[in-house]
Scaffold this motif. Sequence first.
Motif, mmCIF file in Angstrom:
data_model
loop_
_atom_site.group_PDB
_atom_site.id
_atom_site.type_symbol
_atom_site.label_atom_id
_atom_site.label_comp_id
_atom_site.label_asym_id
_atom_site.label_seq_id
_atom_site.Cartn_x
_atom_site.Cartn_y
_atom_site.Cartn_z
ATOM 1 N N PHE A 67 0.812 -1.206 0.000
ATOM 2 C CA PHE A 67 0.000 0.000 0.000
ATOM 3 C C PHE A 67 0.852 1.265 0.000
ATOM 4 C CE2 PHE A 67 -2.426 -3.382 2.073
ATOM 5 C CZ PHE A 67 -3.475 -3.459 1.176
ATOM 6 N N GLY A 68 2.172 1.094 0.126
ATOM 7 C CA GLY A 68 3.064 2.254 0.146
ATOM 8 C C GLY A 68 2.830 3.090 1.389
ATOM 9 N N ASP A 69 3.029 4.392 1.241
ATOM 10 C CA ASP A 69 2.749 5.287 2.361
ATOM 11 C C ASP A 69 1.295 5.115 2.775
ATOM 12 O OD1 ASP A 69 5.311 6.249 2.250
ATOM 13 O OD2 ASP A 69 4.781 8.203 1.442
ATOM 14 N N ARG A 70 1.083 4.964 4.061
ATOM 15 C CA ARG A 70 -0.265 4.750 4.585
ATOM 16 C C ARG A 70 -0.644 5.929 5.478
ATOM 17 N NH1 ARG A 70 2.916 0.619 4.913
ATOM 18 N NH2 ARG A 70 3.301 0.861 7.131
ATOM 19 N N MET A 71 -0.527 7.112 4.901
ATOM 20 C CA MET A 71 -0.803 8.324 5.668
ATOM 21 C C MET A 71 -2.263 8.349 6.104
ATOM 22 S SD MET A 71 2.128 9.622 5.826
ATOM 23 C CE MET A 71 1.658 11.140 6.604
ATOM 24 N N GLY A 102 -5.978 9.097 6.821
ATOM 25 C CA GLY A 102 -7.016 9.733 6.036
ATOM 26 C C GLY A 102 -6.959 9.465 4.541
ATOM 27 N N THR A 103 -5.958 8.692 4.093
ATOM 28 C CA THR A 103 -5.818 8.425 2.659
ATOM 29 C C THR A 103 -6.479 7.101 2.297
ATOM 30 O OG1 THR A 103 -3.731 7.227 2.920
ATOM 31 C CG2 THR A 103 -3.583 9.641 2.626
ATOM 32 N N GLN A 104 -6.712 6.934 1.007
ATOM 33 C CA GLN A 104 -7.271 5.664 0.543
ATOM 34 C C GLN A 104 -6.314 4.510 0.831
ATOM 35 O OE1 GLN A 104 -10.447 5.171 -0.640
ATOM 36 N NE2 GLN A 104 -9.883 3.029 -0.328
ATOM 37 N N ARG A 105 -5.015 4.756 0.715
ATOM 38 C CA ARG A 105 -4.034 3.704 1.029
ATOM 39 C C ARG A 105 -4.166 3.250 2.477
ATOM 40 N NH1 ARG A 105 1.640 5.587 -1.731
ATOM 41 N NH2 ARG A 105 0.994 5.312 -3.879
ATOM 42 N N ASN A 106 -4.401 4.193 3.363
ATOM 43 C CA ASN A 106 -4.587 3.882 4.771
ATOM 44 C C ASN A 106 -5.837 3.033 4.957
ATOM 45 O OD1 ASN A 106 -5.875 4.680 7.556
ATOM 46 N ND2 ASN A 106 -3.675 5.094 7.769
ATOM 47 N N ARG A 107 -6.935 3.429 4.335
ATOM 48 C CA ARG A 107 -8.182 2.662 4.450
ATOM 49 C C ARG A 107 -8.024 1.266 3.856
ATOM 50 N NH1 ARG A 107 -9.902 7.926 3.587
ATOM 51 N NH2 ARG A 107 -10.031 7.683 1.320
ATOM 52 N N ASP A 108 -7.308 1.167 2.736
ATOM 53 C CA ASP A 108 -7.069 -0.148 2.123
ATOM 54 C C ASP A 108 -6.220 -1.033 3.033
ATOM 55 O OD1 ASP A 108 -8.527 0.710 -0.072
ATOM 56 O OD2 ASP A 108 -6.750 1.097 -1.322
ATOM 57 N N ALA A 109 -5.243 -0.444 3.701
ATOM 58 C CA ALA A 109 -4.390 -1.207 4.621
ATOM 59 C C ALA A 109 -5.194 -1.702 5.819
ATOM 60 C CB ALA A 109 -3.206 -0.359 5.078
ATOM 61 N N ILE A 110 -6.097 -0.870 6.333
ATOM 62 C CA ILE A 110 -6.965 -1.294 7.445
ATOM 63 C C ILE A 110 -7.806 -2.493 7.006
ATOM 64 C CG2 ILE A 110 -9.061 -0.627 8.717
ATOM 65 C CD1 ILE A 110 -6.746 0.480 10.144
ATOM 66 N N ALA A 111 -8.386 -2.416 5.813
ATOM 67 C CA ALA A 111 -9.203 -3.526 5.302
ATOM 68 C C ALA A 111 -8.354 -4.790 5.151
ATOM 69 C CB ALA A 111 -9.839 -3.142 3.965
ATOM 70 N N TRP A 112 -7.121 -4.643 4.701
ATOM 71 C CA TRP A 112 -6.216 -5.782 4.529
ATOM 72 C C TRP A 112 -5.894 -6.411 5.890
ATOM 73 C CZ3 TRP A 112 -1.180 -7.095 5.885
ATOM 74 C CH2 TRP A 112 -0.617 -8.150 5.163
ATOM 75 N N LEU A 113 -5.595 -5.579 6.882
ATOM 76 C CA LEU A 113 -5.307 -6.090 8.226
ATOM 77 C C LEU A 113 -6.520 -6.810 8.803
ATOM 78 C CD1 LEU A 113 -3.322 -3.026 9.571
ATOM 79 C CD2 LEU A 113 -2.407 -5.358 9.338
ATOM 80 N N GLU A 114 -7.695 -6.242 8.601
ATOM 81 C CA GLU A 114 -8.925 -6.886 9.057
ATOM 82 C C GLU A 114 -9.071 -8.274 8.428
ATOM 83 O OE1 GLU A 114 -13.602 -5.707 9.401
ATOM 84 O OE2 GLU A 114 -12.572 -5.143 7.552
ATOM 85 N N GLN A 115 -8.819 -8.363 7.142
ATOM 86 C CA GLN A 115 -8.931 -9.641 6.442
ATOM 87 C C GLN A 115 -7.911 -10.650 6.959
ATOM 88 O OE1 GLN A 115 -11.260 -10.917 4.553
ATOM 89 N NE2 GLN A 115 -10.089 -12.796 4.638
#
Length: 164
Positions: A56-60, A62-75
Amino acid sequence: MNSRHTLAAAGVVAILAAPVRAQAPAAPQADDPVRTLVGRLDLERYKNTIKGLAQFGDRMQGTQRNRDAIAWLEQQLKSFGYTNVVRQRFQSAIGELENVYATKVGDTTPGEMYIVSAHMDGRGEGQAADDDASGCALVLELARVLASPGVKTNRSVRFIFWNN
């Protein structure tokens, strides 16, 4: 795992040793639950988890990358068998953010809890692998091991991935 993370993982398992019971495979170390659990840690899985989060690269925040990383961790937590995965939403100065966590409920004193955590937001070269994908990978590896069949804990253990 590199030696720093191996020591950290072994240290966390040792801290949890008193409340952890594992059905050990028939082996000379069968009477040592700490050794049994440490033996279940997997270097390749750990490295692949770092790569998985670093994708996801930088997971700053409030960013979409951050939200995608949260979803990935949840999975990932759900793939280990955790059915109580929670997204904790909160308001920050930059907007709504989320933490994600799962809890292994203890058998005898579930109201007492150990917290094992890392911050999942990150930035930096190498797709934020050291800020803090490596820490998240360690938390995930411990969550995986403690979710293994036959592993029981006296106290609850919560695995948290913080944002902000």
